[in-house]
Scaffold this motif. Structure first.
Motif, mmCIF file in Angstrom:
data_model
loop_
_atom_site.group_PDB
_atom_site.id
_atom_site.type_symbol
_atom_site.label_atom_id
_atom_site.label_comp_id
_atom_site.label_asym_id
_atom_site.label_seq_id
_atom_site.Cartn_x
_atom_site.Cartn_y
_atom_site.Cartn_z
ATOM 1 N N GLN A 58 46.522 21.879 85.226
ATOM 2 C CA GLN A 58 45.976 23.209 85.500
ATOM 3 C C GLN A 58 45.274 23.809 84.289
ATOM 4 O O GLN A 58 44.461 24.713 84.426
ATOM 5 C CB GLN A 58 47.102 24.161 85.914
ATOM 6 C CG GLN A 58 47.728 23.847 87.237
ATOM 7 C CD GLN A 58 48.948 24.715 87.500
ATOM 8 O OE1 GLN A 58 49.239 25.625 86.729
ATOM 9 N NE2 GLN A 58 49.656 24.422 88.568
ATOM 10 N N ALA A 59 45.610 23.329 83.115
ATOM 11 C CA ALA A 59 45.072 23.907 81.880
ATOM 12 C C ALA A 59 43.608 23.523 81.691
ATOM 13 O O ALA A 59 43.156 22.483 82.144
ATOM 14 C CB ALA A 59 45.884 23.433 80.680
ATOM 15 N N ALA A 60 42.900 24.394 81.004
ATOM 16 C CA ALA A 60 41.512 24.099 80.625
ATOM 17 C C ALA A 60 41.526 22.937 79.633
ATOM 18 O O ALA A 60 42.513 22.741 78.920
ATOM 19 C CB ALA A 60 40.874 25.331 79.997
ATOM 20 N N HIS A 95 42.889 23.514 76.195
ATOM 21 C CA HIS A 95 44.281 23.955 76.092
ATOM 22 C C HIS A 95 45.266 22.868 76.480
ATOM 23 O O HIS A 95 46.478 23.076 76.393
ATOM 24 C CB HIS A 95 44.527 25.171 76.974
ATOM 25 C CG HIS A 95 43.737 26.368 76.576
ATOM 26 N ND1 HIS A 95 43.732 26.876 75.300
ATOM 27 C CD2 HIS A 95 42.907 27.158 77.282
ATOM 28 C CE1 HIS A 95 42.941 27.925 75.247
ATOM 29 N NE2 HIS A 95 42.413 28.116 76.435
ATOM 30 N N LYS A 96 44.793 21.717 76.898
ATOM 31 C CA LYS A 96 45.695 20.658 77.351
ATOM 32 C C LYS A 96 46.633 20.191 76.244
ATOM 33 O O LYS A 96 47.794 19.903 76.493
ATOM 34 C CB LYS A 96 44.900 19.476 77.909
ATOM 35 C CG LYS A 96 44.315 19.760 79.271
ATOM 36 C CD LYS A 96 43.644 18.532 79.834
ATOM 37 C CE LYS A 96 42.857 18.880 81.062
ATOM 38 N NZ LYS A 96 43.619 18.815 82.270
ATOM 39 N N GLY A 97 46.160 20.136 75.020
ATOM 40 C CA GLY A 97 47.000 19.726 73.904
ATOM 41 C C GLY A 97 48.136 20.695 73.649
ATOM 42 O O GLY A 97 49.286 20.297 73.457
ATOM 43 N N LYS A 98 47.830 21.990 73.661
ATOM 44 C CA LYS A 98 48.851 23.010 73.430
ATOM 45 C C LYS A 98 49.891 23.005 74.542
ATOM 46 O O LYS A 98 51.092 23.091 74.280
ATOM 47 C CB LYS A 98 48.213 24.397 73.344
ATOM 48 C CG LYS A 98 47.432 24.629 72.090
ATOM 49 C CD LYS A 98 46.863 26.027 72.055
ATOM 50 C CE LYS A 98 46.031 26.223 70.810
ATOM 51 N NZ LYS A 98 45.483 27.569 70.723
ATOM 52 N N ILE A 99 49.430 22.919 75.775
ATOM 53 C CA ILE A 99 50.359 22.936 76.903
ATOM 54 C C ILE A 99 51.200 21.663 76.922
ATOM 55 O O ILE A 99 52.398 21.718 77.198
ATOM 56 C CB ILE A 99 49.593 23.127 78.230
ATOM 57 C CG1 ILE A 99 48.992 24.535 78.279
ATOM 58 C CG2 ILE A 99 50.492 22.904 79.426
ATOM 59 C CD1 ILE A 99 50.010 25.660 78.255
ATOM 60 N N SER A 100 50.612 20.533 76.600
ATOM 61 C CA SER A 100 51.399 19.298 76.602
ATOM 62 C C SER A 100 52.441 19.309 75.491
ATOM 63 O O SER A 100 53.551 18.825 75.673
ATOM 64 C CB SER A 100 50.500 18.072 76.501
ATOM 65 O OG SER A 100 49.851 18.026 75.264
ATOM 66 N N LEU A 156 50.508 29.484 79.685
ATOM 67 C CA LEU A 156 49.208 29.032 80.167
ATOM 68 C C LEU A 156 48.332 30.217 80.563
ATOM 69 O O LEU A 156 47.166 30.280 80.196
ATOM 70 C CB LEU A 156 49.387 28.074 81.348
ATOM 71 C CG LEU A 156 48.122 27.512 81.976
ATOM 72 C CD1 LEU A 156 47.324 26.724 80.954
ATOM 73 C CD2 LEU A 156 48.472 26.638 83.161
ATOM 74 N N ARG A 157 48.922 31.176 81.266
ATOM 75 C CA ARG A 157 48.163 32.387 81.635
ATOM 76 C C ARG A 157 47.726 33.151 80.388
ATOM 77 O O ARG A 157 46.621 33.666 80.312
ATOM 78 C CB ARG A 157 48.994 33.282 82.540
ATOM 79 C CG ARG A 157 49.093 32.807 83.962
ATOM 80 C CD ARG A 157 49.651 33.875 84.871
ATOM 81 N NE ARG A 157 50.932 34.380 84.412
ATOM 82 C CZ ARG A 157 52.125 33.879 84.731
ATOM 83 N NH1 ARG A 157 52.191 32.824 85.510
ATOM 84 N NH2 ARG A 157 53.235 34.420 84.287
ATOM 85 N N ASN A 158 48.611 33.202 79.384
ATOM 86 C CA ASN A 158 48.291 33.898 78.141
ATOM 87 C C ASN A 158 47.133 33.225 77.418
ATOM 88 O O ASN A 158 46.220 33.891 76.931
ATOM 89 C CB ASN A 158 49.542 33.941 77.255
ATOM 90 C CG ASN A 158 49.339 34.777 76.013
ATOM 91 O OD1 ASN A 158 48.403 35.536 75.902
ATOM 92 N ND2 ASN A 158 50.230 34.619 75.073
ATOM 93 N N LEU A 159 47.164 31.902 77.337
ATOM 94 C CA LEU A 159 46.068 31.178 76.683
ATOM 95 C C LEU A 159 44.749 31.395 77.408
ATOM 96 O O LEU A 159 43.713 31.602 76.771
ATOM 97 C CB LEU A 159 46.372 29.686 76.618
ATOM 98 C CG LEU A 159 47.426 29.251 75.609
ATOM 99 C CD1 LEU A 159 47.761 27.788 75.796
ATOM 100 C CD2 LEU A 159 46.955 29.519 74.202
ATOM 101 N N GLU A 160 44.778 31.358 78.721
ATOM 102 C CA GLU A 160 43.545 31.562 79.480
ATOM 103 C C GLU A 160 43.084 33.005 79.402
ATOM 104 O O GLU A 160 41.895 33.279 79.386
ATOM 105 C CB GLU A 160 43.759 31.128 80.923
ATOM 106 C CG GLU A 160 43.913 29.626 81.048
ATOM 107 C CD GLU A 160 44.267 29.189 82.448
ATOM 108 O OE1 GLU A 160 44.543 30.052 83.299
ATOM 109 O OE2 GLU A 160 44.282 27.977 82.677
ATOM 110 N N GLY A 161 44.018 33.939 79.308
ATOM 111 C CA GLY A 161 43.673 35.352 79.179
ATOM 112 C C GLY A 161 43.017 35.654 77.850
ATOM 113 O O GLY A 161 42.124 36.479 77.758
#
Length: 103
Positions: A36-38, A41-46, A82-87
């Motif tokens: 779901q991540a952009a 941001h995939k590295g941070k979320i993983s 994830l919402r915070n990073l996208e925000g």
């Protein structure tokens, strides 16, 4: 972390042997939260998902409780992250900045 690259052993050893860049993800790349991540941001979320997974494994192995509350809380925290990073990206694109502009 080691959990983050599980499943990418072949690529890891090939990269180490040829002195190229090591892989960022293994099987964790197929998790729905990472998907779901952009792309940026995939590295941070993983990394966050790997850290929460390790904590859950330790609680499961060493803890006495038999409930799944920690897993549900960690998933909620990761979704909020994830919402915070996208925000943050949306705020930067709109031109808003913290504080008053310097004139």
């Amino acid at each position: 972390s080691t959990v983050q690259i599980l499943g990418a052993e072949k690529a890891l050893f090939r990269a180490l042997k040829t002195k190229h860049a090591t892989p960022k993800y293994g099987l964790i790349f197929h998790a729905s939260l990472v998907g779901q991540a952009a792309p940026k941001h995939k590295g941070k979320i993983s990394r966050s998902l790997a850290a929460k997974t390790v904590l859950a494994i330790r609680v499961d192995a060493l803890g006495d409780s038999q409930d799944n509350t920690m897993g549900l809380e960690n998933r909620a925290k990761l979704e909020a992250r994830l919402r915070n990073l996208e925000g943050k990206d949306l705020g930067r694109l709109s031109g808003s900045s913290k504080g008053k502009p310097k004139i």
